[in-house]
Design a protein around this motif. Structure first.
Motif, PDB file in Angstrom:
ATOM      1  N   THR A  50      73.431  14.348   9.425  1.00 34.07           N
ATOM      2  CA  THR A  50      73.089  15.524  10.505  1.00 34.07           C
ATOM      3  C   THR A  50      73.270  16.708  10.287  1.00 34.07           C
ATOM      4  OG1 THR A  50      73.805  13.459  11.954  1.00 34.07           O
ATOM      5  CG2 THR A  50      73.371  15.698  12.913  1.00 34.07           C
ATOM      6  N   GLN A  51      74.735  16.935   9.768  1.00 33.70           N
ATOM      7  CA  GLN A  51      74.953  18.764   9.315  1.00 33.70           C
ATOM      8  C   GLN A  51      73.896  18.987   8.308  1.00 33.70           C
ATOM      9  OE1 GLN A  51      76.254  19.873  11.649  1.00 33.70           O
ATOM     10  NE2 GLN A  51      76.807  17.964  12.766  1.00 33.70           N
ATOM     11  N   GLY A  52      73.648  18.046   7.266  1.00 31.08           N
ATOM     12  CA  GLY A  52      72.716  18.555   6.104  1.00 31.08           C
ATOM     13  C   GLY A  52      71.453  18.702   6.641  1.00 31.08           C
ATOM     14  N   GLU A  53      71.031  18.485   7.649  1.00 28.94           N
ATOM     15  CA  GLU A  53      69.710  18.689   8.209  1.00 28.94           C
ATOM     16  C   GLU A  53      68.567  17.795   7.589  1.00 28.94           C
ATOM     17  OE1 GLU A  53      68.667  23.273   9.027  1.00 28.94           O
ATOM     18  OE2 GLU A  53      70.968  23.089   7.958  1.00 28.94           O
ATOM     19  N   GLY A 256      76.644  21.529  19.891  1.00 22.79           N
ATOM     20  CA  GLY A 256      77.215  22.726  20.062  1.00 22.79           C
ATOM     21  C   GLY A 256      77.175  23.228  21.290  1.00 22.79           C
ATOM     22  N   ARG A 257      78.069  24.088  21.698  1.00 24.94           N
ATOM     23  CA  ARG A 257      78.283  24.853  22.729  1.00 24.94           C
ATOM     24  C   ARG A 257      77.246  26.095  22.940  1.00 24.94           C
ATOM     25  NH1 ARG A 257      82.283  23.933  26.418  1.00 24.94           N
ATOM     26  NH2 ARG A 257      84.049  22.960  26.150  1.00 24.94           N
ATOM     27  N   PHE A 258      77.137  26.498  21.786  1.00 23.79           N
ATOM     28  CA  PHE A 258      75.914  28.000  21.828  1.00 23.79           C
ATOM     29  C   PHE A 258      75.192  28.106  20.813  1.00 23.79           C
ATOM     30  CE2 PHE A 258      80.567  28.448  20.419  1.00 23.79           C
ATOM     31  CZ  PHE A 258      80.296  28.939  18.998  1.00 23.79           C
ATOM     32  N   GLY A 259      74.527  26.875  20.424  1.00 25.39           N
ATOM     33  CA  GLY A 259      73.654  26.843  19.236  1.00 25.39           C
ATOM     34  C   GLY A 259      73.948  25.568  18.696  1.00 25.39           C
ATOM     35  N   SER A 260      72.946  25.277  17.712  1.00 19.04           N
ATOM     36  CA  SER A 260      72.897  23.971  17.051  1.00 19.04           C
ATOM     37  C   SER A 260      74.328  23.817  15.990  1.00 19.04           C
ATOM     38  CB  SER A 260      71.853  23.689  15.963  1.00 19.04           C
ATOM     39  OG  SER A 260      72.009  24.302  14.987  1.00 19.04           O
ATOM     40  N   ALA A 261      74.866  22.468  15.968  1.00 17.81           N
ATOM     41  CA  ALA A 261      76.108  22.302  15.246  1.00 17.81           C
ATOM     42  C   ALA A 261      76.032  22.863  13.941  1.00 17.81           C
ATOM     43  CB  ALA A 261      76.649  20.732  15.197  1.00 17.81           C
ATOM     44  N   GLN A 262      74.770  22.834  13.132  1.00 18.42           N
ATOM     45  CA  GLN A 262      74.447  23.246  11.897  1.00 18.42           C
ATOM     46  C   GLN A 262      74.608  24.875  11.680  1.00 18.42           C
ATOM     47  OE1 GLN A 262      72.396  21.126  13.994  1.00 18.42           O
ATOM     48  NE2 GLN A 262      72.142  19.261  12.752  1.00 18.42           N
ATOM     49  N   GLY A 277      74.907  29.747   3.950  1.00 22.33           N
ATOM     50  CA  GLY A 277      73.479  30.082   4.063  1.00 22.33           C
ATOM     51  C   GLY A 277      72.724  29.934   5.726  1.00 22.33           C
ATOM     52  N   TYR A 278      71.471  29.561   5.640  1.00 15.70           N
ATOM     53  CA  TYR A 278      70.763  29.709   7.050  1.00 15.70           C
ATOM     54  C   TYR A 278      70.384  28.160   7.290  1.00 15.70           C
ATOM     55  CZ  TYR A 278      70.032  34.719   6.081  1.00 15.70           C
ATOM     56  OH  TYR A 278      70.367  35.971   5.664  1.00 15.70           O
ATOM     57  N   PRO A 279      70.367  27.898   8.893  1.00 14.57           N
ATOM     58  CA  PRO A 279      69.901  26.715   8.997  1.00 14.57           C
ATOM     59  C   PRO A 279      68.211  26.812   8.852  1.00 14.57           C
ATOM     60  CG  PRO A 279      70.146  27.825  11.165  1.00 14.57           C
ATOM     61  CD  PRO A 279      70.680  28.732   9.750  1.00 14.57           C
ATOM     62  N   ARG A 280      67.576  25.673   8.721  1.00 12.42           N
ATOM     63  CA  ARG A 280      65.865  25.667   8.371  1.00 12.42           C
ATOM     64  C   ARG A 280      65.409  25.085   9.639  1.00 12.42           C
ATOM     65  NH1 ARG A 280      63.845  21.771   3.879  1.00 12.42           N
ATOM     66  NH2 ARG A 280      63.642  23.345   2.352  1.00 12.42           N
ATOM     67  N   ARG A 281      64.261  25.887   9.879  1.00 10.95           N
ATOM     68  CA  ARG A 281      63.557  25.867  11.358  1.00 10.95           C
ATOM     69  C   ARG A 281      62.911  24.331  11.344  1.00 10.95           C
ATOM     70  NH1 ARG A 281      61.560  30.405  14.020  1.00 10.95           N
ATOM     71  NH2 ARG A 281      62.255  32.376  12.852  1.00 10.95           N
ATOM     72  N   PRO A 282      63.282  23.750  12.258  1.00  8.81           N
ATOM     73  CA  PRO A 282      63.252  24.512  13.795  1.00  8.81           C
ATOM     74  C   PRO A 282      64.408  24.851  14.397  1.00  8.81           C
ATOM     75  CG  PRO A 282      63.023  22.155  14.286  1.00  8.81           C
ATOM     76  CD  PRO A 282      62.791  22.326  12.624  1.00  8.81           C
ATOM     77  N   LEU A 283      65.504  24.674  13.545  1.00 12.82           N
ATOM     78  CA  LEU A 283      66.768  25.122  13.920  1.00 12.82           C
ATOM     79  C   LEU A 283      67.008  26.737  13.773  1.00 12.82           C
ATOM     80  CD1 LEU A 283      69.302  22.440  12.907  1.00 12.82           C
ATOM     81  CD2 LEU A 283      68.217  22.796  15.026  1.00 12.82           C
ATOM     82  N   LEU A 284      67.556  27.411  14.277  1.00 15.49           N
ATOM     83  CA  LEU A 284      67.724  28.876  14.295  1.00 15.49           C
ATOM     84  C   LEU A 284      69.078  29.409  13.983  1.00 15.49           C
ATOM     85  CD1 LEU A 284      65.197  29.929  17.105  1.00 15.49           C
ATOM     86  CD2 LEU A 284      64.769  30.108  14.773  1.00 15.49           C
ATOM     87  N   PRO A 285      69.391  30.361  13.424  1.00 12.26           N
ATOM     88  CA  PRO A 285      70.657  31.014  13.438  1.00 12.26           C
ATOM     89  C   PRO A 285      71.317  31.500  14.540  1.00 12.26           C
ATOM     90  CG  PRO A 285      69.172  32.139  11.694  1.00 12.26           C
ATOM     91  CD  PRO A 285      68.234  31.405  12.600  1.00 12.26           C
ATOM     92  N   LEU A 286      72.398  31.512  14.928  1.00 18.87           N
ATOM     93  CA  LEU A 286      73.099  31.837  16.019  1.00 18.87           C
ATOM     94  C   LEU A 286      72.810  33.240  16.634  1.00 18.87           C
ATOM     95  CD1 LEU A 286      76.875  30.684  15.562  1.00 18.87           C
ATOM     96  CD2 LEU A 286      74.597  29.268  16.767  1.00 18.87           C
ATOM     97  N   GLU A 287      72.718  33.569  17.757  1.00 19.75           N
ATOM     98  CA  GLU A 287      72.590  34.548  18.443  1.00 19.75           C
ATOM     99  C   GLU A 287      73.944  35.687  18.255  1.00 19.75           C
ATOM    100  OE1 GLU A 287      70.257  36.103  19.770  1.00 19.75           O
ATOM    101  OE2 GLU A 287      68.927  34.374  20.569  1.00 19.75           O
TER     102      GLU A 287
END
Length: 306
Positions: A50-53, A256-262, A277-287
């Motif tokens: 899951t965390q490995g997307e 996650g409370r404020f974004g995806s766990a990844q 690094g960065y998550p891959r879309r459709p997941l987005l980096p944290l605000e």
């Protein structure tokens, strides 16, 4: 096969997959991350979970990942490949790649999204079991599958010839304990909380936790090392530190409370100077506010300076 067919125990993180800002697989970053994880004393690793997307990774990329991980760590620590898929044929294809590249087992959820019945889940695992050669860890992951597998169903699945372990990521603590005591002599059971209850369960034979991210480094395997060494005060101190992070970043069901766990774990690794690094879309980096919370927690734990 049964629990004695593998030597999996302790803290085995499901690691993140580093991607560049434009979504490309970053194998150089992965190599650095793997080196750090091994240096920090992880008791094994899981890739493509899951965390490995895994849901964004195509088969060619999966092969690249398995080649890189197998080349780096095969024979050094247990390697488990996340091989979830929508059909047993997909899982079998992933599992063949894992076997070809020196992995020691596979991790498989029920098919996500479709919410299959108990009868369908059992049939799925039977089909997987018949098509793979590696030991299987069954993954009960309600947030990703919308199914919290019952004790009765898990007992039936545990009888399959290649099933050696269960990663039971249920938020229902009573259910976790019931499954543990019913199946601990048959299969390895992972998912113990890293607190006083976890200490008691490990003392009763629980095998450990297949966690995520491993951002606290050697503190996480250190929790289990301390229990095995009968240094309970140290285990409590390390468990308390992990609880700070879990309460700040995650809900009780491990979302996650404020974004995806990844995105949360990758932001934390980046703050630590490690290759998240960065998550891959459709997941987005944290605000920015999410990054601030991550950094504040790491400052509180003394992992980065204020």
């Amino acid at each position: 096969m049964d629990r004695h067919s593998v030597q999996w125990r302790g803290y085995i993180p499901a690691i993140t997959t580093p991607f560049t800002g434009d979504g490309a697989l970053d194998l150089d970053a992965l190599d650095r991350l793997l080196g750090w994880l091994h240096q920090e004393g992880m008791h094994g690793i899981i890739i493509g979970g899951t965390q490995g997307e895994w849901f964004t990774i195509n088969q060619a990329e999966r092969k690249q990942l398995m080649q890189a991980v197998g080349r780096k760590l095969s024979g050094k620590i247990p390697l488990i490949a996340g091989c979830s898929g929508y059909t047993s044929q997909e899982v079998a294809a992933h599992a063949k790649l894992a076997a070809d590249h020196g992995f020691n087992g596979i991790l498989v959820t029920p098919p996500p999204y479709m919410v299959p019945t108990d009868r369908e889940i059992l049939a799925f695992y039977r089909e997987v079991n018949d098509q793979v050669s590696l030991p299987i860890c069954v993954y009960n992951w309600p947030p990703g599958t919308n199914v919290d597998m019952s004790l009765d169903l898990l007992q039936q699945i545990a009888e399959l010839s290649n099933v050696v372990a269960i990663k039971n990521s249920t938020a229902d603590l009573r259910h976790f304990v019931d499954v543990f005591f019913a199946l601990k002599d048959k299969v390895r059971v992972f998912g113990v909380p890293m607190n006083d209850l976890g200490i008691l369960l490990v003392q009763q034979g629980a095998d450990g936790t297949m966690g995520a991210g491993a951002v606290l480094g050697r503190e996480l395997p250190g929790y289990f090392n301390a229990i095995w060494d009968d240094d309970i005060p140290r285990a409590r101190r390390l468990g308390d530190r992990n609880e700070v992070l879990m309460r700040a970043w995650f809900n009780t069901d491990y979302t996650g409370r404020f974004g995806s766990a990844q995105a949360i774990f990758k932001a934390a690794l980046n703050e630590l100077g490690l290759p998240g690094g960065y998550p891959r879309r459709p997941l987005l980096p944290l605000e920015p506010e999410g990054v601030r919370v991550v950094r504040q927690t790491l400052v509180q734990l003394g992992k980065v300076s204020a």
